[in-house]
Design a protein around this motif. Structure first.
Motif, PDB file in Angstrom:
ATOM      1  N   LEU A  19     -12.433  -1.614   3.391  1.00 41.11           N
ATOM      2  CA  LEU A  19     -13.346  -0.533   3.008  1.00 41.11           C
ATOM      3  C   LEU A  19     -14.774  -0.858   3.452  1.00 41.11           C
ATOM      4  CD1 LEU A  19     -11.933   0.200  -0.564  1.00 41.11           C
ATOM      5  CD2 LEU A  19     -11.624   1.605   1.483  1.00 41.11           C
ATOM      6  N   VAL A  20     -15.162  -2.116   3.326  1.00 43.17           N
ATOM      7  CA  VAL A  20     -16.482  -2.549   3.774  1.00 43.17           C
ATOM      8  C   VAL A  20     -16.604  -2.323   5.285  1.00 43.17           C
ATOM      9  CG1 VAL A  20     -17.988  -4.569   4.088  1.00 43.17           C
ATOM     10  CG2 VAL A  20     -16.854  -4.188   1.889  1.00 43.17           C
ATOM     11  N   ALA A  21     -15.513  -2.561   6.015  1.00 48.31           N
ATOM     12  CA  ALA A  21     -15.515  -2.381   7.470  1.00 48.31           C
ATOM     13  C   ALA A  21     -15.757  -0.921   7.864  1.00 48.31           C
ATOM     14  CB  ALA A  21     -14.194  -2.877   8.057  1.00 48.31           C
ATOM     15  N   LEU A  22     -15.506  -0.003   6.935  1.00 51.70           N
ATOM     16  CA  LEU A  22     -15.774   1.416   7.187  1.00 51.70           C
ATOM     17  C   LEU A  22     -17.261   1.742   7.058  1.00 51.70           C
ATOM     18  CD1 LEU A  22     -12.810   3.081   5.245  1.00 51.70           C
ATOM     19  CD2 LEU A  22     -13.019   2.734   7.719  1.00 51.70           C
ATOM     20  N   GLY A  23     -18.037   0.773   6.572  1.00 51.93           N
ATOM     21  CA  GLY A  23     -19.481   0.977   6.504  1.00 51.93           C
ATOM     22  C   GLY A  23     -20.047   1.027   5.096  1.00 51.93           C
ATOM     23  N   PHE A  24     -19.243   0.695   4.113  1.00 43.88           N
ATOM     24  CA  PHE A  24     -19.713   0.715   2.722  1.00 43.88           C
ATOM     25  C   PHE A  24     -20.041  -0.695   2.281  1.00 43.88           C
ATOM     26  CE2 PHE A  24     -16.815   4.216   3.428  1.00 43.88           C
ATOM     27  CZ  PHE A  24     -17.643   5.276   3.124  1.00 43.88           C
ATOM     28  N   ASP A  25     -20.969  -0.819   1.305  1.00 38.69           N
ATOM     29  CA  ASP A  25     -21.267  -2.165   0.848  1.00 38.69           C
ATOM     30  C   ASP A  25     -20.148  -2.654  -0.066  1.00 38.69           C
ATOM     31  OD1 ASP A  25     -21.899  -1.650  -1.961  1.00 38.69           O
ATOM     32  OD2 ASP A  25     -23.844  -0.899  -1.311  1.00 38.69           O
ATOM     33  N   GLN A  26     -20.106  -3.963  -0.245  1.00 36.78           N
ATOM     34  CA  GLN A  26     -18.980  -4.560  -0.962  1.00 36.78           C
ATOM     35  C   GLN A  26     -18.881  -4.068  -2.403  1.00 36.78           C
ATOM     36  OE1 GLN A  26     -18.917  -8.887  -1.231  1.00 36.78           O
ATOM     37  NE2 GLN A  26     -16.727  -8.838  -0.879  1.00 36.78           N
ATOM     38  N   GLN A  27     -20.018  -3.861  -3.049  1.00 34.11           N
ATOM     39  CA  GLN A  27     -19.981  -3.392  -4.431  1.00 34.11           C
ATOM     40  C   GLN A  27     -19.403  -1.985  -4.515  1.00 34.11           C
ATOM     41  OE1 GLN A  27     -23.684  -3.675  -6.572  1.00 34.11           O
ATOM     42  NE2 GLN A  27     -22.853  -2.737  -8.404  1.00 34.11           N
ATOM     43  N   GLN A  28     -19.858  -1.088  -3.635  1.00 35.16           N
ATOM     44  CA  GLN A  28     -19.319   0.279  -3.616  1.00 35.16           C
ATOM     45  C   GLN A  28     -17.824   0.251  -3.341  1.00 35.16           C
ATOM     46  OE1 GLN A  28     -21.745   1.945  -0.437  1.00 35.16           O
ATOM     47  NE2 GLN A  28     -22.474   3.512  -1.831  1.00 35.16           N
ATOM     48  N   ALA A  29     -17.435  -0.541  -2.360  1.00 38.15           N
ATOM     49  CA  ALA A  29     -16.028  -0.610  -1.973  1.00 38.15           C
ATOM     50  C   ALA A  29     -15.165  -1.114  -3.127  1.00 38.15           C
ATOM     51  CB  ALA A  29     -15.867  -1.511  -0.749  1.00 38.15           C
ATOM     52  N   CYS A  36      -9.996   3.861  -8.200  1.00 42.08           N
ATOM     53  CA  CYS A  36      -8.839   4.584  -7.658  1.00 42.08           C
ATOM     54  C   CYS A  36      -7.546   3.821  -7.925  1.00 42.08           C
ATOM     55  CB  CYS A  36      -9.032   4.817  -6.162  1.00 42.08           C
ATOM     56  SG  CYS A  36     -10.400   5.943  -5.799  1.00 42.08           S
ATOM     57  N   ASP A  37      -7.525   3.055  -9.001  1.00 36.32           N
ATOM     58  CA  ASP A  37      -6.341   2.290  -9.409  1.00 36.32           C
ATOM     59  C   ASP A  37      -5.806   1.397  -8.303  1.00 36.32           C
ATOM     60  OD1 ASP A  37      -6.294   3.266 -12.052  1.00 36.32           O
ATOM     61  OD2 ASP A  37      -5.261   5.082 -11.392  1.00 36.32           O
ATOM     62  N   LYS A  38      -6.728   0.776  -7.568  1.00 41.82           N
ATOM     63  CA  LYS A  38      -6.401  -0.171  -6.500  1.00 41.82           C
ATOM     64  C   LYS A  38      -5.588   0.472  -5.384  1.00 41.82           C
ATOM     65  CE  LYS A  38      -6.852  -4.113  -9.592  1.00 41.82           C
ATOM     66  NZ  LYS A  38      -6.232  -5.327 -10.122  1.00 41.82           N
ATOM     67  N   ASN A  39      -5.858   1.758  -5.152  1.00 38.92           N
ATOM     68  CA  ASN A  39      -5.232   2.492  -4.053  1.00 38.92           C
ATOM     69  C   ASN A  39      -6.248   2.543  -2.916  1.00 38.92           C
ATOM     70  OD1 ASN A  39      -4.540   4.668  -2.282  1.00 38.92           O
ATOM     71  ND2 ASN A  39      -3.172   5.477  -3.850  1.00 38.92           N
ATOM     72  N   GLU A  40      -5.993   1.760  -1.873  1.00 38.52           N
ATOM     73  CA  GLU A  40      -6.963   1.622  -0.783  1.00 38.52           C
ATOM     74  C   GLU A  40      -7.213   2.946  -0.061  1.00 38.52           C
ATOM     75  OE1 GLU A  40      -7.434  -0.833   3.420  1.00 38.52           O
ATOM     76  OE2 GLU A  40      -5.929  -1.478   1.964  1.00 38.52           O
ATOM     77  N   SER A  41      -6.157   3.698   0.208  1.00 33.90           N
ATOM     78  CA  SER A  41      -6.316   4.981   0.916  1.00 33.90           C
ATOM     79  C   SER A  41      -7.125   5.970   0.092  1.00 33.90           C
ATOM     80  CB  SER A  41      -4.951   5.587   1.242  1.00 33.90           C
ATOM     81  OG  SER A  41      -4.240   4.739   2.103  1.00 33.90           O
ATOM     82  N   LEU A  42      -6.820   6.033  -1.190  1.00 33.64           N
ATOM     83  CA  LEU A  42      -7.554   6.936  -2.075  1.00 33.64           C
ATOM     84  C   LEU A  42      -9.022   6.517  -2.171  1.00 33.64           C
ATOM     85  CD1 LEU A  42      -6.997   9.386  -3.875  1.00 33.64           C
ATOM     86  CD2 LEU A  42      -6.570   7.819  -5.753  1.00 33.64           C
ATOM     87  N   ALA A  43      -9.268   5.221  -2.250  1.00 35.26           N
ATOM     88  CA  ALA A  43     -10.644   4.719  -2.317  1.00 35.26           C
ATOM     89  C   ALA A  43     -11.404   5.052  -1.032  1.00 35.26           C
ATOM     90  CB  ALA A  43     -10.642   3.211  -2.561  1.00 35.26           C
ATOM     91  N   ALA A  44     -10.736   4.920   0.116  1.00 35.46           N
ATOM     92  CA  ALA A  44     -11.384   5.253   1.394  1.00 35.46           C
ATOM     93  C   ALA A  44     -11.754   6.727   1.426  1.00 35.46           C
ATOM     94  CB  ALA A  44     -10.458   4.909   2.559  1.00 35.46           C
ATOM     95  N   ASN A  45     -10.843   7.583   1.023  1.00 33.26           N
ATOM     96  CA  ASN A  45     -11.137   9.023   0.991  1.00 33.26           C
ATOM     97  C   ASN A  45     -12.285   9.318   0.037  1.00 33.26           C
ATOM     98  OD1 ASN A  45      -9.191   9.792   2.855  1.00 33.26           O
ATOM     99  ND2 ASN A  45      -7.621  10.080   1.284  1.00 33.26           N
TER     100      ASN A  45
END
Length: 64
Positions: A19-29, A36-45
């Motif tokens: 998620l950080v690699a998408l351009g978000f800071d680590q805290q936001q990610a 998002c209940d540890k759902n990476e795809s949902l968190a990215a969206n």
């Protein structure tokens, strides 16, 4: 300040790092990932659609 420490497994941290690699800071990610209940795809969206932005326009348009 122990209150702000989040413990993640190695696999969960890898998801946060992607998620950080998408351009978000680590805290936001990390916050989005957990919210998002540890759902990476949902968190990215969630992050890509504005994430935790404060009232920068709502989904309905708001111009009634």
């Amino acid at each position: 300040q122990q209150g702000g420490i989040i413990r993640l497994t190695e696999e969960e941290m890898a998801s946060v790092n992607r998620l950080v690699a998408l351009g978000f800071d680590q805290q936001q990610a990390a916050q989005a990932f957990l919210a998002c209940d540890k759902n990476e795809s949902l968190a990215a969206n969630f992050l890509l659609e504005g994430g935790f932005a404060d009232d920068e326009g709502d989904a309905q348009g708001g111009w009634g």
